[in-house]
Motif scaffolding. Sequence first.
Motif, PDB file in Angstrom:
ATOM      1  N   ILE A 126      -3.454 -12.609  -5.637  1.00  0.00           N
ATOM      2  CA  ILE A 126      -2.442 -12.451  -6.683  1.00  0.00           C
ATOM      3  C   ILE A 126      -2.077 -13.828  -7.223  1.00  0.00           C
ATOM      4  O   ILE A 126      -1.682 -14.723  -6.470  1.00  0.00           O
ATOM      5  N   MET A 175       0.519 -15.527  -9.404  1.00  0.00           N
ATOM      6  CA  MET A 175       1.847 -15.348  -9.989  1.00  0.00           C
ATOM      7  C   MET A 175       2.171 -16.525 -10.904  1.00  0.00           C
ATOM      8  O   MET A 175       2.054 -17.678 -10.498  1.00  0.00           O
ATOM      9  N   GLU A 232      -5.365 -10.220  -9.481  1.00  0.00           N
ATOM     10  CA  GLU A 232      -4.421  -9.691 -10.463  1.00  0.00           C
ATOM     11  C   GLU A 232      -3.524 -10.823 -10.949  1.00  0.00           C
ATOM     12  O   GLU A 232      -3.232 -11.770 -10.210  1.00  0.00           O
ATOM     13  N   PRO A 268       0.013 -10.871 -12.558  1.00  0.00           N
ATOM     14  CA  PRO A 268       1.220 -10.164 -13.004  1.00  0.00           C
ATOM     15  C   PRO A 268       2.106 -10.953 -13.950  1.00  0.00           C
ATOM     16  O   PRO A 268       3.102 -10.436 -14.443  1.00  0.00           O
ATOM     17  N   ARG A 302       4.887 -13.768 -15.116  1.00  0.00           N
ATOM     18  CA  ARG A 302       6.145 -14.179 -14.490  1.00  0.00           C
ATOM     19  C   ARG A 302       6.711 -13.002 -13.698  1.00  0.00           C
ATOM     20  O   ARG A 302       6.750 -11.874 -14.197  1.00  0.00           O
ATOM     21  N   VAL A 303       7.154 -13.274 -12.500  1.00  0.00           N
ATOM     22  CA  VAL A 303       7.665 -12.216 -11.636  1.00  0.00           C
ATOM     23  C   VAL A 303       9.042 -12.623 -11.117  1.00  0.00           C
ATOM     24  O   VAL A 303       9.456 -13.778 -11.216  1.00  0.00           O
ATOM     25  N   SER A 304       9.736 -11.662 -10.536  1.00  0.00           N
ATOM     26  CA  SER A 304      11.081 -11.919 -10.023  1.00  0.00           C
ATOM     27  C   SER A 304      11.021 -12.755  -8.752  1.00  0.00           C
ATOM     28  O   SER A 304       9.994 -12.818  -8.067  1.00  0.00           O
ATOM     29  N   ASP A 305      12.147 -13.376  -8.418  1.00  0.00           N
ATOM     30  CA  ASP A 305      12.231 -14.120  -7.160  1.00  0.00           C
ATOM     31  C   ASP A 305      11.944 -13.202  -5.982  1.00  0.00           C
ATOM     32  O   ASP A 305      11.310 -13.612  -5.006  1.00  0.00           O
ATOM     33  N   PHE A 321       9.961 -10.618  -5.888  1.00  0.00           N
ATOM     34  CA  PHE A 321       8.523 -10.378  -5.775  1.00  0.00           C
ATOM     35  C   PHE A 321       7.820 -11.604  -5.202  1.00  0.00           C
ATOM     36  O   PHE A 321       6.925 -11.480  -4.357  1.00  0.00           O
ATOM     37  N   VAL A 322       8.213 -12.794  -5.656  1.00  0.00           N
ATOM     38  CA  VAL A 322       7.624 -14.024  -5.130  1.00  0.00           C
ATOM     39  C   VAL A 322       7.793 -14.079  -3.620  1.00  0.00           C
ATOM     40  O   VAL A 322       6.837 -14.334  -2.867  1.00  0.00           O
ATOM     41  N   CYS A 326       5.684 -11.367  -1.888  1.00  0.00           N
ATOM     42  CA  CYS A 326       4.256 -11.669  -1.936  1.00  0.00           C
ATOM     43  C   CYS A 326       3.898 -12.804  -0.980  1.00  0.00           C
ATOM     44  O   CYS A 326       2.928 -12.705  -0.211  1.00  0.00           O
TER      45      CYS A 326
END
Length: 259
Positions: free
Chosen positions: A158, A160, A183, A185, A187-190, A192-193, A196
Motif C-alpha cells: 500500500i 499512502m 494500491e 489510496p 491521501r488517507v486519514s491519520d 488509516f495511516v 496500516c
Amino acid sequence: RRSERIDIVQACNPPDLLFLIALVLRPGGTRFVFDHHDMFPEMFQSRFPGAGRILYWLTRIAERITFASADAVISTNESYRRVAIERCKMAAEKVVVVRSAPDLRRFVRREPDDELRRGKPHLLAYLGVMGACDGVDHAVRALAVLQNELGRNDFHCIFMGAGDQLDELVSLSEQVGVADVVEFPGRVSDEFVQRCLSTADLCLSPDPLNPVNNVSTMKKVVEYMAMGRPMVSFELIEARVSAGGAAVYVRPNDDRAFA
C-alpha cells in the motif's frame, strides 16, 4: 495593529526569499529566526539536474543572504547545521538543531487489520509524498523485480500519499506488472495511516541518492520507527542517522538491491 512593534519574525523555506520581510522590519528592531526546512540549492540540483549554473548560483546567493539576515537559525539535523556554519558562515552558537518526530500521544499503534493484506502473508507500506525526488518509482520497479524475477508472490503493498507523480506511478505499476499487488489510496486519514503501519511487516523508504535527499531527514523514517516497523532504505547519510539499526540499507538507486 500596524502601530504595534513586531519583535520576532520566524520564517521557513523554501523559497529562500522570506528574508525580505525581515529586512523591511529590521529598522524597527525586529529579530529574524530562520527555520531551515530545505536546502534550496540542493533541491534545485536534485529537481533539475543539468539545469543552468546561473540559476543554481542565484539559489546559493539567496541562501547566503537569508542566513546573513538571520539572528538565529533552527536546523532540522546536523547536516543542515553544518551547512549553516561552514557554507553560510553562521556562528555556531546561533544554530540549533530541532528534529521532527510524531507526537507519540496521538501517533499510536492500533490493532492490526489483516484485511489490508488482501489475502497475502506479508504487507508492505509506503507513507509520504509522491513527487519527482521521492523515489516511489524505484519502489514500484523493485516490487516488479521481487515478484517477476525473484518469484515472491506472498506480498501486498500500500502506497499512502499523493503528489504530482501519482498518476504516473499508477501507470508504472500496470506497465511493470504489479498492479494486482499494489494500491494507491491517495491521501488517507491519520487513523488509516496508523492502522496500516501497525499491520505492515516492512516499510519502504525509497528516496534516491541525490544532493538534497542525502542530507535531509525523511519524516516517513521517523514515523515508521514510531510504529516499531523495520524498513528498507537506500544508503543515505541522514537516513542512517535517523534509523540506525532499524533499517536495511542498500546500494543507492538500485531497484534490484532494494528488492
